[in-house]
Design a protein around this motif. Structure first.
Motif, PDB file in Angstrom:
ATOM      1  N   SER A  97       0.861  -1.289  -0.050  1.00 48.37           N
ATOM      2  CA  SER A  97      -0.422  -0.083   0.111  1.00 48.37           C
ATOM      3  C   SER A  97       0.983   1.104  -0.389  1.00 48.37           C
ATOM      4  O   SER A  97       1.693   1.487   0.921  1.00 48.37           O
ATOM      5  N   SER A  99      -0.288   4.535   0.666  1.00 49.91           N
ATOM      6  CA  SER A  99      -0.871   4.991   1.073  1.00 49.91           C
ATOM      7  C   SER A  99       0.048   5.763   2.663  1.00 49.91           C
ATOM      8  O   SER A  99       0.066   7.014   2.380  1.00 49.91           O
ATOM      9  N   LEU A 102       2.427   8.301  -0.024  1.00 50.18           N
ATOM     10  CA  LEU A 102       1.084   9.408  -0.411  1.00 50.18           C
ATOM     11  C   LEU A 102       1.221  10.288   0.743  1.00 50.18           C
ATOM     12  O   LEU A 102       1.027  11.670   0.338  1.00 50.18           O
ATOM     13  N   ASP A 103       0.756  10.168   2.200  1.00 50.83           N
ATOM     14  CA  ASP A 103       1.359  10.904   3.331  1.00 50.83           C
ATOM     15  C   ASP A 103       2.319  11.314   3.446  1.00 50.83           C
ATOM     16  O   ASP A 103       2.337  12.764   4.077  1.00 50.83           O
ATOM     17  N   VAL A 127      -3.582   0.840  -3.255  1.00 52.00           N
ATOM     18  CA  VAL A 127      -4.096   1.612  -2.466  1.00 52.00           C
ATOM     19  C   VAL A 127      -4.966   1.010  -1.354  1.00 52.00           C
ATOM     20  O   VAL A 127      -5.758   0.338  -1.507  1.00 52.00           O
ATOM     21  N   GLU A 130     -10.300   3.665   0.840  1.00 56.15           N
ATOM     22  CA  GLU A 130     -11.245   4.822   1.267  1.00 56.15           C
ATOM     23  C   GLU A 130     -10.104   6.002   1.224  1.00 56.15           C
ATOM     24  O   GLU A 130     -10.454   7.327   1.205  1.00 56.15           O
ATOM     25  N   ARG A 131      -8.773   6.189   0.149  1.00 59.03           N
ATOM     26  CA  ARG A 131      -7.939   7.322  -0.411  1.00 59.03           C
ATOM     27  C   ARG A 131      -8.656   7.765  -1.392  1.00 59.03           C
ATOM     28  O   ARG A 131      -9.792   7.535  -2.127  1.00 59.03           O
ATOM     29  N   SER A 132      -8.601   9.069  -1.903  1.00 58.98           N
ATOM     30  CA  SER A 132      -9.368   9.703  -2.560  1.00 58.98           C
ATOM     31  C   SER A 132      -8.680   9.247  -4.124  1.00 58.98           C
ATOM     32  O   SER A 132      -7.680   8.835  -4.413  1.00 58.98           O
ATOM     33  N   ASP A 135      -5.644  11.009  -4.779  1.00 63.87           N
ATOM     34  CA  ASP A 135      -4.513  10.126  -4.435  1.00 63.87           C
ATOM     35  C   ASP A 135      -4.012   8.731  -5.234  1.00 63.87           C
ATOM     36  O   ASP A 135      -2.785   7.923  -5.231  1.00 63.87           O
ATOM     37  N   SER A 173     -16.747   5.736  -2.378  1.00 66.40           N
ATOM     38  CA  SER A 173     -15.610   6.124  -2.820  1.00 66.40           C
ATOM     39  C   SER A 173     -14.763   4.993  -3.757  1.00 66.40           C
ATOM     40  O   SER A 173     -13.445   5.193  -4.929  1.00 66.40           O
TER      41      SER A 173
END
Length: 359
Positions: A97, A99, A102-103, A127, A130-132, A135, A173
């Protein structure tokens, strides 16, 4: 979450997953599937072609290196070894992942190494659901990915000390992610299975590929519970369905299926293909090889799996993976109990070859 704590969590995941791999072998759902042996059904091994079409591309092998890790210096080194092995063998590979990166963009290099070391290979970014949409696009761009895995992990989030319990927004999502990215989306569970109802719903949301990722491999409930001071969710051991159970009950309107979860040998790959998976993913089995022997050891293991899978195709008279769907299978054990409870006809699987012992 601060980057240091997030990286520590990734290292914890690898440490605990590796510890599970060192435990004594235990039966899992794949053991509930047996091929009926027809002694005169074989074909010449040189006629076997293991190539399959997945997500708009031809894969040389019907198995792949599934999502594992990334997000720290040590996991970046693991990703490098995985990518080198993928490059040298032509096997498809999925990242862990993204994520965390990305953060915390400073950590992206621990994932980008998968593409840097494997410039021409089939790479899937990963990913959380829940990611946009933005993202999701960033993840694809970061790895120049050929496809995007979107993982669903409600059980893991439930047990994770810092996990989220907000699940109702996930379908919307996912639909937004599918609409936003220009590469195929593969929805992947993290080891608890995708039910028939879930697979149908995924199809309605526009998902074209799904990895059922069932019980029997790396157990993320246990991993997250081991990170809890009281280990108070231990009673959830065994939650979910095996990949075999998921494949047996997959509906006609399901996305194209991939399968993973406890894949230990080329025989497990053949079982998954025979039950309708387009390709079969392995994580823990390959992780333990890399941790013990690096990229060279995994290259040797993947080539061994390719040779053995060719031999198994030859043995049962299959010149390509799709032919395995016409072999005779016996389903027993917990998978048979599951099938009976769910109203699934498994008896017909034992007579798919039409009684023919020779081709």
């Amino acid at each position: 979450m601060p980057a240091e704590l997030a990286s520590e969590r990734k290292d914890d995941h690898v440490r605990l997953a590796a510890a599970q791999q060192k435990e004594p072998p235990r039966p899992n759902g794949w053991d509930d599937v047996r091929f009926v042996h027809h002694a005169l059904a074989g074909v010449d091994a040189e006629r076997v072609d293991l190539g399959v079409e997945v997500a708009g591309a031809r894969w040389a092998l019907p198995f792949y290196v599934n999502a594992m890790t990334g997000g720290s210096a040590s996991t970046g080194a693991i990703n490098r070894d995985l990518a080198v092995a993928a490059r040298e063998t032509g096997v498809a590979i999925a990242s862990g992942s993204l994520s965390i990166a990305l953060d915390n963009p400073d950590l992206m290099g621990t994932f980008r190494v998968i593409r840097d070391e494997n410039p021409d290979g089939f790479v899937m970014a990963n990913v959380g659901i829940e990611r946009s949409p933005e993202d999701a696009r960033r993840a694809v761009d970061a790895l120049e990915a050929n496809a995007l895995q979107v993982h669903v992990n409600a059980m893991q989030e439930t047990v994770m000390p810092e996990g989220s319990r907000s699940f109702s927004s996930w379908p919307a999502s996912l639909e937004a992610i599918v609409a936003a990215v220009e590469v195929p989306v593969v929805v992947k569970e993290v080891g608890f299975g995708l039910s028939a109802a879930t697979l149908s719903r995924l199809g309605n949301l526009g998902v074209r590929f799904a990895d059922v990722s069932g019980v029997g491999g790396t157990d993320f409930m246990r991993i997250e519970n081991d990170r809890r001071s009281g280990r108070d969710y231990a009673y959830l051991a065994g939650w979910g369905q095996s990949a075999v159970e998921c494949l047996l009950e997959a509906p006609a309107d399901a996305p194209v299926l991939l399968a993973s979860g406890g894949v230990r040998t080329p025989l497990d790959v053949a079982r998954g293909l025979a039950l309708g998976a387009r390709a079969v993913g392995a994580s823990g089995s390959f992780l333990s090889v890399v941790l013990d022997g690096g990229a060279e050891a995994l290259i040797s293991r993947i080539r061994e799996w390719s040779d053995h899978l060719t031999a198994l195709h030859s043995l049962v008279g299959a010149t390509r993976p799709d032919d395995l769907r016409r072999t005779d299978l016996i389903i027993h054990g917990r998978a048979a109990e599951f099938a009976r409870a769910r109203g699934i006809d498994i008896d017909s699987l034992a007579r798919r070859a039409g009684g023919k012992d020779a081709r």
